[in-house]
Design a protein around this motif. Structure first.
Motif, PDB file in Angstrom:
ATOM      1  N   ARG A 233      -3.630  28.354  22.317  1.00  0.00           N
ATOM      2  CA  ARG A 233      -4.562  28.507  21.378  1.00  0.00           C
ATOM      3  C   ARG A 233      -5.686  28.508  21.042  1.00  0.00           C
ATOM      4  N   HIS A 234      -6.298  26.920  21.485  1.00  0.00           N
ATOM      5  CA  HIS A 234      -7.144  26.667  21.715  1.00  0.00           C
ATOM      6  C   HIS A 234      -8.181  26.208  22.932  1.00  0.00           C
ATOM      7  N   GLY A 284      -1.981  34.750  21.067  1.00  0.00           N
ATOM      8  CA  GLY A 284      -2.999  34.228  18.986  1.00  0.00           C
ATOM      9  C   GLY A 284      -4.326  34.462  19.056  1.00  0.00           C
ATOM     10  N   ALA A 285      -4.417  33.708  20.101  1.00  0.00           N
ATOM     11  CA  ALA A 285      -6.671  33.244  20.508  1.00  0.00           C
ATOM     12  C   ALA A 285      -7.173  34.546  21.278  1.00  0.00           C
ATOM     13  N   MET A 286      -6.339  35.714  21.463  1.00  0.00           N
ATOM     14  CA  MET A 286      -6.860  36.611  21.712  1.00  0.00           C
ATOM     15  C   MET A 286      -7.277  37.959  20.669  1.00  0.00           C
ATOM     16  N   LYS A 287      -6.075  37.967  19.773  1.00  0.00           N
ATOM     17  CA  LYS A 287      -5.902  38.589  18.815  1.00  0.00           C
ATOM     18  C   LYS A 287      -6.779  38.142  17.888  1.00  0.00           C
ATOM     19  N   HIS A 288      -6.895  37.132  17.659  1.00  0.00           N
ATOM     20  CA  HIS A 288      -7.931  36.368  16.734  1.00  0.00           C
ATOM     21  C   HIS A 288      -9.261  36.949  17.261  1.00  0.00           C
ATOM     22  N   ALA A 289      -9.384  36.495  18.476  1.00  0.00           N
ATOM     23  CA  ALA A 289     -10.936  37.122  18.910  1.00  0.00           C
ATOM     24  C   ALA A 289     -11.208  38.693  18.716  1.00  0.00           C
ATOM     25  N   ARG A 290     -10.300  39.176  18.943  1.00  0.00           N
ATOM     26  CA  ARG A 290     -10.376  40.582  18.765  1.00  0.00           C
ATOM     27  C   ARG A 290     -10.860  41.090  17.082  1.00  0.00           C
TER      28      ARG A 290
END
Length: 302
Positions: A233-234, A284-290
């Motif tokens: 995530r980080h 999760g990180a990629m989804k948040h970035a999108r």
């Protein structure tokens, strides 16, 4: 009020009562204890009035609520201290601990103070910790802390909206640990500063990872998923992540050489869990970035 000690508990009534009794010995006298009781019964609720502590004691019963991170956030709503910490419901604090933490806040000018878990002789338990005092950074966040030995300023805790309730023991997700590292990393990203000192330690039952039973092996996988998730995530590099997987694979090999099948199975769960968690964290990180990118794009269009 200097300190608020917030305990989220489930199934450990006797340990919680013992913590409340022993915390009376603190040399620092300016603190309160907040208990968030997630038990479905009222046994703890009935025991609390019999304690009669010399410090403020607040209690909230939330039957059906689950997750240590969720309980801690609920407790923070009741807390009044300028500094907050989150003791486990089965840990104990040495009498000088709060004064020592307060001195570190004052001398280092930081927003986060971190310590370690130790047995009664001061030996490291339940983790690997840096032997030297040092500033907390993204590079050492996994070796400079454990959740119940983290102290935050109220300002830092509020700035990141508290613990992520999807991470930590009892969460509804597979990510069953490292909520402490997650919140510290978010604080660091917001510009807050932390300090770790190995002289700051508390006590906790030691996890049996030498001859782990089936329950401990299952727990290890959930804990490892939590660590992997936070790494992913980080945005930790693949190389940084691989070091932790290689370490656990080494544990498998050494355990097999010592004919300790239970420990080899434990490390196999750790390896698998870290991989599962890292992949979940990256997704999760990629989804948040999108989502963030879409939000920015919509804002510009307006």
């Amino acid at each position: 009020m200097q300190f608020s000690l917030i305990i989220s508990t489930l199934g450990r009534n006797a340990d919680v009562l013992e913590f409340v009794r022993t915390i009376e010995a603190q040399t620092c006298r300016d603190f309160e204890v907040v208990i968030v009781d997630q038990n479905d019964d009222d046994a703890l609720a009935k025991a609390i009035p019999t304690l009669g502590p010399s410090f403020p004691l607040k209690y909230r019963h939330v039957p059906g609520v689950r997750g240590a991170s969720r309980g801690r956030n609920i407790g923070f709503e009741l807390a009044e201290g300028d500094l907050v910490c989150f003791p486990d419901d089965d840990c104990l604090y040495p009498p000088h601990l709060l004064d020592d933490a307060l001195a570190l806040f004052a001398s280092k000018g930081v927003d986060i103070v971190c310590g370690r878990a130790a047995d009664q002789n001061g030996r490291d338990i339940n983790g690997r910790y840096e032997p030297q005092a040092q500033a907390v950074s993204k590079a050492n966040v996994f070796s400079t802390q454990i959740e119940w030995m983290l102290f935050f300023t109220r300002t830092a805790f509020k700035a990141v909206s508290g613990f992520d309730e999807d991470v930590g023991v009892g969460a509804s997700t597979p990510w069953q640990a490292n909520e402490g590292q997650d919140i510290v990393l978010r604080m660091l990203e917001h510009g807050f500063r932390g300090w770790y000192d190995p002289a700051l330690f508390g006590h906790h039952p030691e996890l049996n990872v030498v001859h782990p039973d089936a329950r401990m092996r299952k727990k290890a996988r959930g804990y490892a998923r939590g660590m992997g998730y936070v790494l992913g995530r980080h945005g930790y590099s693949f190389g940084y992540f691989v070091r932790y997987v290689v370490r656990s694979i080494g544990g498998i090999v050494l355990s097999l050489l010592k004919l300790n099948g239970a420990r080899a199975a434990y490390y196999a769960h750790v390896s698998a869990g870290r991989i599962e968690g890292y992949l979940g964290g990256r997704r999760g990180a990629m989804k948040h970035a999108r989502l963030e990118s879409t939000s920015i794009g919509q804002g510009r269009a307006q």
